[in-house]
Design a protein around this motif. Structure first.
Motif, PDB file in Angstrom:
ATOM      1  N   LYS A 100      -1.400  51.900  62.991  1.00  0.00           N
ATOM      2  CA  LYS A 100      -2.699  51.233  63.002  1.00  0.00           C
ATOM      3  C   LYS A 100      -3.042  50.748  61.598  1.00  0.00           C
ATOM      4  O   LYS A 100      -2.438  51.175  60.612  1.00  0.00           O
ATOM      5  N   ALA A 101      -4.023  49.863  61.526  1.00  0.00           N
ATOM      6  CA  ALA A 101      -4.505  49.352  60.239  1.00  0.00           C
ATOM      7  C   ALA A 101      -5.940  48.891  60.414  1.00  0.00           C
ATOM      8  O   ALA A 101      -6.294  48.334  61.463  1.00  0.00           O
ATOM      9  N   LYS A 102      -6.758  49.127  59.393  1.00  0.00           N
ATOM     10  CA  LYS A 102      -8.154  48.681  59.447  1.00  0.00           C
ATOM     11  C   LYS A 102      -8.723  48.505  58.053  1.00  0.00           C
ATOM     12  O   LYS A 102      -8.241  49.115  57.088  1.00  0.00           O
ATOM     13  N   ILE A 161     -18.375  45.544  51.508  1.00  0.00           N
ATOM     14  CA  ILE A 161     -19.527  45.914  50.684  1.00  0.00           C
ATOM     15  C   ILE A 161     -19.035  46.594  49.411  1.00  0.00           C
ATOM     16  O   ILE A 161     -17.855  46.524  49.069  1.00  0.00           O
ATOM     17  N   SER A 162     -19.937  47.250  48.686  1.00  0.00           N
ATOM     18  CA  SER A 162     -19.609  47.757  47.352  1.00  0.00           C
ATOM     19  C   SER A 162     -18.536  48.841  47.349  1.00  0.00           C
ATOM     20  O   SER A 162     -17.813  49.006  46.365  1.00  0.00           O
ATOM     21  N   ASP A 163     -18.420  49.621  48.420  1.00  0.00           N
ATOM     22  CA  ASP A 163     -17.361  50.615  48.549  1.00  0.00           C
ATOM     23  C   ASP A 163     -16.577  50.303  49.821  1.00  0.00           C
ATOM     24  O   ASP A 163     -17.121  50.415  50.935  1.00  0.00           O
ATOM     25  N   SER A 164     -15.315  49.919  49.667  1.00  0.00           N
ATOM     26  CA  SER A 164     -14.520  49.582  50.849  1.00  0.00           C
ATOM     27  C   SER A 164     -13.041  49.842  50.580  1.00  0.00           C
ATOM     28  O   SER A 164     -12.597  49.873  49.428  1.00  0.00           O
ATOM     29  N   TYR A 165     -12.296  50.022  51.647  1.00  0.00           N
ATOM     30  CA  TYR A 165     -10.852  50.217  51.519  1.00  0.00           C
ATOM     31  C   TYR A 165     -10.156  49.667  52.756  1.00  0.00           C
ATOM     32  O   TYR A 165     -10.776  49.402  53.786  1.00  0.00           O
ATOM     33  N   SER A 166      -8.855  49.480  52.635  1.00  0.00           N
ATOM     34  CA  SER A 166      -8.009  49.066  53.746  1.00  0.00           C
ATOM     35  C   SER A 166      -6.852  50.050  53.853  1.00  0.00           C
ATOM     36  O   SER A 166      -6.377  50.559  52.846  1.00  0.00           O
ATOM     37  N   TYR A 167      -6.415  50.314  55.055  1.00  0.00           N
ATOM     38  CA  TYR A 167      -5.306  51.247  55.205  1.00  0.00           C
ATOM     39  C   TYR A 167      -4.311  50.753  56.239  1.00  0.00           C
ATOM     40  O   TYR A 167      -4.627  49.939  57.112  1.00  0.00           O
ATOM     41  N   VAL A 168      -3.089  51.260  56.126  1.00  0.00           N
ATOM     42  CA  VAL A 168      -2.043  51.082  57.123  1.00  0.00           C
ATOM     43  C   VAL A 168      -1.432  52.451  57.375  1.00  0.00           C
ATOM     44  O   VAL A 168      -1.071  53.154  56.431  1.00  0.00           O
ATOM     45  N   SER A 169      -1.333  52.829  58.635  1.00  0.00           N
ATOM     46  CA  SER A 169      -0.694  54.086  59.003  1.00  0.00           C
ATOM     47  C   SER A 169       0.597  53.789  59.755  1.00  0.00           C
ATOM     48  O   SER A 169       0.648  52.854  60.564  1.00  0.00           O
ATOM     49  N   PHE A 170       1.600  54.602  59.513  1.00  0.00           N
ATOM     50  CA  PHE A 170       2.915  54.310  60.079  1.00  0.00           C
ATOM     51  C   PHE A 170       3.732  55.593  60.234  1.00  0.00           C
ATOM     52  O   PHE A 170       3.432  56.630  59.634  1.00  0.00           O
ATOM     53  N   GLU A 171       4.765  55.477  61.029  1.00  0.00           N
ATOM     54  CA  GLU A 171       5.740  56.545  61.223  1.00  0.00           C
ATOM     55  C   GLU A 171       7.057  56.098  60.614  1.00  0.00           C
ATOM     56  O   GLU A 171       7.429  54.927  60.703  1.00  0.00           O
ATOM     57  N   ALA A 172       7.760  57.014  59.965  1.00  0.00           N
ATOM     58  CA  ALA A 172       9.083  56.712  59.419  1.00  0.00           C
ATOM     59  C   ALA A 172       9.992  57.897  59.711  1.00  0.00           C
ATOM     60  O   ALA A 172       9.827  58.967  59.126  1.00  0.00           O
ATOM     61  N   LYS A 173      10.935  57.698  60.639  1.00  0.00           N
ATOM     62  CA  LYS A 173      11.814  58.787  61.056  1.00  0.00           C
ATOM     63  C   LYS A 173      13.261  58.462  60.736  1.00  0.00           C
ATOM     64  O   LYS A 173      13.761  57.389  61.080  1.00  0.00           O
TER      65      LYS A 173
END
Length: 305
Positions: free
Chosen positions: A17-19, A105-117
């Motif tokens: 996922k990513a948001k 806004i003034s505090d924000s972030y972006s993320y990516v979650s993943f699996e690596a097997k």
């Protein structure tokens, strides 16, 4: 270098996922824990993590390996401290997802979650047993996090394929960064050693394919063709953990997957991953993840909104 290439080639990477997230109120989650790996890019404001409250400023990324519990403070203001369970019950008060940069806004972030097997069996970054860490020189990694989030928000044809390719590149860039900075040299050396041992790979594969069955050391010894007395020592010598701890982690990981993707009862899930006693399964699950299995089913992971 050849050993590192073999490790990278062995990895099966899966986007989770990513948001993009606006932080409405600063909050510290004391026992953040997720099965998947997460790369978090600070867009504006700051984040902090760990006991020492190591800071990440705008433009920096920090990496949380799957299975690693860590305290995270989101936002640059005075933060309220919450357990993961309490945060999940009130997350809308603290986090709000957004679509494009104009909505940040003034505090924000972006993320990516993943699996690596590795070899479709071993959770690679969890097997390294490394802490969460900050990535200072995050140019390519930051660009990929933004690009993946852009694709997720888009409706263009082929976006699933593009996200898959970019997530694979993201993992390679992360490993390149680790190697370039000389981080976790001993752990990588250990991994490159045991990934060349076919007996260990046979054990990993057997465990994955038989989570609901008897996985005692006696059974594993037969798989690896070593003595029962030696198999635990052999497994720990190569991986740094004993086989029964590894098995429990794999069982709980599959339980999380089933809770999120199936309608099976908690009793059925516990039995499917090898726990005949439902009450014991529930106790172990809460001990590992900090929340009951039922709440894991009703909610997405911690950093999802």
């Amino acid at each position: 270098m050849e050993d590192y290439n073999k490790i990278i080639e062995s990895l099966g990477v899966r986007f989770i996922k990513a948001k993009n997230i606006n932080i409405l109120k600063s909050v510290t989650i004391e026992n953040n824990y997720d099965i998947e790996n997460s790369l978090i890019l600070v867009n504006s404001g700051s984040l902090a993590f760990g006991k020492e409250k190591e800071g990440c400023k705008a433009g920096e990324v920090f990496f949380v390996p799957g299975g690693k519990q860590v305290s995270i403070t989101y936002g640059s203001g005075s933060a309220v401290s919450l357990s993961k369970d309490d945060f999940l019950n009130n997350k809308e008060s603290y986090f709000q997802s957004y679509g494009n940069e104009a909505e940040a806004i003034s505090d924000s972030y972006s993320y990516v979650s993943f699996e690596a097997k590795a070899f479709d069996s071993v959770n690679f970054f969890a097997s390294l047993d490394i802490p969460a860490f900050r990535i200072d020189d995050s140019g390519k990694i930051a660009t990929l996090i933004k690009a993946i989030n852009h694709e997720v928000a888009d409706s263009a044809p082929g976006k699933g394929r593009i996200i898959k390719v970019m997530t694979e590149q993201l993992v390679v860039e992360l490993i390149r960064y680790i190697l370039k900075q000389g981080l976790f040299v001993e752990q990588f050396a250990t991994n490159s050693t045991y990934f060349k041992d076919p007996r260990l790979i046979d054990i990993f594969t057997f465990i994955k394919e038989n989570l609901g069955e008897d996985l005692s050391n006696k059974v594993l010894a037969n798989v690896a063709n070593v003595s029962e007395d030696y198999v635990g020592q052999y497994f720990k010598m190569l991986t740094g953990i004993n086989p029964q701890d590894y098995i429990e982690y794999q069982r709980m990981e599959e339980a999380v997957n089933l809770l999120r993707t199936s309608k099976k009862s908690i009793r059925e899930i516990g039995k499917e991953v090898g726990y005949k006693d439902t009450a014991y399964f529930c106790r172990r699950f809460k001990m590992m993840f900090g929340i009951p299995a039922g709440k894991m089913r009703r909610r997405e992971s911690l950093i999802n909104v």
